[in-house]
Design a protein around this motif. Sequence first.
Motif, PDB file in Angstrom:
ATOM      1  N   CYS B  55      -8.497   0.120   8.748  1.00 42.83           N
ATOM      2  CA  CYS B  55      -8.701   0.428   7.320  1.00 42.83           C
ATOM      3  C   CYS B  55      -7.555  -0.042   6.332  1.00 42.83           C
ATOM      4  CB  CYS B  55      -9.327   1.573   7.100  1.00 42.83           C
ATOM      5  SG  CYS B  55     -10.918   2.409   7.807  1.00 42.83           S
ATOM      6  N   PRO B  56      -7.974  -0.201   5.028  1.00 41.56           N
ATOM      7  CA  PRO B  56      -6.932  -0.511   4.196  1.00 41.56           C
ATOM      8  C   PRO B  56      -6.166   0.859   3.865  1.00 41.56           C
ATOM      9  CG  PRO B  56      -9.052  -0.629   2.976  1.00 41.56           C
ATOM     10  CD  PRO B  56      -9.159  -0.705   4.261  1.00 41.56           C
ATOM     11  N   GLU B  97      -3.559  -3.608   4.546  1.00 40.45           N
ATOM     12  CA  GLU B  97      -3.827  -4.170   3.068  1.00 40.45           C
ATOM     13  C   GLU B  97      -3.985  -2.957   2.133  1.00 40.45           C
ATOM     14  OE1 GLU B  97      -6.524  -8.266   3.431  1.00 40.45           O
ATOM     15  OE2 GLU B  97      -7.446  -6.341   3.547  1.00 40.45           O
ATOM     16  N   GLN B  99      -5.320  -0.938  -1.184  1.00 42.08           N
ATOM     17  CA  GLN B  99      -6.545  -0.748  -2.064  1.00 42.08           C
ATOM     18  C   GLN B  99      -5.998   0.389  -3.178  1.00 42.08           C
ATOM     19  OE1 GLN B  99     -10.066  -1.988  -2.470  1.00 42.08           O
ATOM     20  NE2 GLN B  99      -9.387  -1.218  -4.556  1.00 42.08           N
ATOM     21  N   TYR B 101      -6.680   2.669  -6.604  1.00 41.23           N
ATOM     22  CA  TYR B 101      -7.790   3.005  -7.657  1.00 41.23           C
ATOM     23  C   TYR B 101      -7.058   3.551  -8.762  1.00 41.23           C
ATOM     24  CZ  TYR B 101     -10.956   2.723  -3.609  1.00 41.23           C
ATOM     25  OH  TYR B 101     -11.770   2.251  -2.594  1.00 41.23           O
ATOM     26  N   PHE B 124      -5.299  -4.711  -3.838  1.00 37.80           N
ATOM     27  CA  PHE B 124      -6.565  -4.839  -4.501  1.00 37.80           C
ATOM     28  C   PHE B 124      -6.772  -3.632  -5.337  1.00 37.80           C
ATOM     29  CE2 PHE B 124      -7.067  -6.806  -0.326  1.00 37.80           C
ATOM     30  CZ  PHE B 124      -7.424  -7.809  -0.709  1.00 37.80           C
ATOM     31  N   VAL B 125      -7.389  -3.926  -6.724  1.00 38.36           N
ATOM     32  CA  VAL B 125      -7.497  -2.991  -7.712  1.00 38.36           C
ATOM     33  C   VAL B 125      -8.686  -2.475  -7.760  1.00 38.36           C
ATOM     34  CG1 VAL B 125      -7.233  -3.005 -10.110  1.00 38.36           C
ATOM     35  CG2 VAL B 125      -5.292  -3.813  -9.134  1.00 38.36           C
ATOM     36  N   ALA B 126      -9.068  -1.229  -8.287  1.00 42.19           N
ATOM     37  CA  ALA B 126     -10.310  -0.606  -8.923  1.00 42.19           C
ATOM     38  C   ALA B 126     -10.132   0.083  -9.658  1.00 42.19           C
ATOM     39  CB  ALA B 126     -11.398  -0.313  -7.673  1.00 42.19           C
TER      40      ALA B 126
END
Lengths: 353, 353
Positions: B55-56, B97, B99, B101, B124-126
């Motif tokens: 999992c990231p 990786e 992620q 938020y 990674f962006v959210a």
Amino acid sequence: MAIMVPESFPMNAGEGPLSYTQNSYHQKEGLITSKAIIDEAIAERLDIKRFSTSCPFTIADFGCSTGPNTFVLVQNVIEAVEAKYKQCPSLSSHVPEFQVYFNDHVSNDFNTLYKSIPFDKKYFVAGVPGSFFGRLFPKASLNFAHSSYALQWLSMAPTELLDKESPAWNKGRITYANAPEEVFKAYSAQFAKDMTSFLNARAEEVVPGGLVALLLVGTTDDVLSHQSVFVRLFGLMGSCLMEMAELGLLSETEIDSFNMPVYNTSPKEMKGLIEENGCFSIESMDPIVHEVPDAKTCSIHLRAGMEGVLKEHFGSEIMDELFHRFTKKIEESSILSILPNELSVILKRKVAN
Amino acid sequence: MAIMVPESFPMNAGEGPLSYTQNSYHQKEGLITSKAIIDEAIAERLDIKRFSTSCPFTIADFGCSTGPNTFVLVQNVIEAVEAKYKQCPSLSSHVPEFQVYFNDHVSNDFNTLYKSIPFDKKYFVAGVPGSFFGRLFPKASLNFAHSSYALQWLSMAPTELLDKESPAWNKGRITYANAPEEVFKAYSAQFAKDMTSFLNARAEEVVPGGLVALLLVGTTDDVLSHQSVFVRLFGLMGSCLMEMAELGLLSETEIDSFNMPVYNTSPKEMKGLIEENGCFSIESMDPIVHEVPDAKTCSIHLRAGMEGVLKEHFGSEIMDELFHRFTKKIEESSILSILPNELSVILKRKVAN
């Protein structure tokens, strides 16, 4: 190596009379038609037994714009997935939580999108800003990817269209309707490059057994791409611009230096690109034919979706005049006697590759 | 049962001279001080061996506002986590990786936030819109949660402050400085309720062994909450409003019907609430003392952070006058001789509970 930043073409923001939010019911109609296809794909093709029961079920909508269609789509997908879990004896007590990712360009109006998230939603929400031609999610993190009315947009208009020395120089036009074959080939090559980037990124992100549902403006294998309704409509818009140039409202050079970054693919072409990528099996590929709208509705819809890219090049001053002429041109033409066509594609991430 | 929607108080949007983006270097200073605390917590307390290697690594910043501090924080966390993986023999080849938020209220200016995402980010962006007093993420989905300068905000000012029949009626004031004990108690009870909601939600979302790092404006166990700098500053702001009411620029009723939804907690109070929740161990709890800014800087900073909530009640017309008077009042007072205090708390999600 230079890093290319894909251009972004956000739909009209806010909630006003020319906003995408208020003018996307044509797209909504397409989504209703494709709902049956997606429902069946989830019921028959989604490999939920492969997914970890300790993880949430993740859904991403690529090119979600500002709503409201994206919320309808997501709700449909969740209901279909929940039904599938409940019908599976070994998983019926393991219906997962849902995490939904709404993706669009950084310049998309996410503030408007977030304000219209349904109050009673039963899923976790996250917005993901960035171009879907690159990686946006961690490896193997998505169970269901969706994109509608987005992949007909190219990352950019092909550069050779601006080159006076090239046979693909697109003088006096803004698309490949009524253009030399070289112009079409340049568009087609750009589409192949972009679709390949999209598939490569999704191949990393979607888990084995997960689905990718695509809906894009396209054509059939019988109708050449440059004769499709949308490309011909852009052809008409190009002639409106040329007329306005003759009246001195803008310069011809401005037209020569602009090309619509939009391409209509065919089922055959899509199939070739998907097979070349090799990471997905094609579960279904269906044409979706629409009712024809009247000229005015057609013009307003295109304005909500396309004004951003036109404004950026030509300025906002000429938009009212341009779309007024465009509506009249559509009325005078026979274009709306051709049925607009879309392509629904369901892909499944293969286990190997 | 009625559903309470927490009120939202976004920081000033955009990038102008009064924006939060341009006026959050006080907060930045606090983050630099807390960096060492977070670095150490990650090195010593984060249980990376518990996390799945497939999992990231997920990081959430609760109350991220519009940047830029949130990006600095995230970068620090990632570097510390990467260093930890690399130093662990069994995991050095499994650096995950990342992620990330970014969470804030639906009314936060996410568009501005997204435009300032660092171009060279390696995660990674959210964005996650919604109140952090409720659930925002799937079960056990976060490895590192962070919140700075957000938890001193209450979900709402206590309702009894508006009740003429209540001993907590807060006539002529906008905070609990120089107020009856009942007013303080109402604030304290609201804070307890909100912090409990926050901890309950994070207890569901953070994986066992994962960390929660909090930085909030607070006080020490030696200084009573209503004597802390920030509460006294709001007391001053209240007297500016009362003076303006005397001059007829607004009505006293408007002041009586408004209370700042901000509370400064103490280490002792926080400890009690965390222990009552029971799902987290307290890994560290440190006071952070700041340099004192000058009156003007202090006033502009508070304006960038607080104008939204004031405007909504009093209208934007009186803001210039109010903050002009406020700056003068701070200059004339001795408030800035007291050192502003913040509280850094590191929690770890217990394995059981």
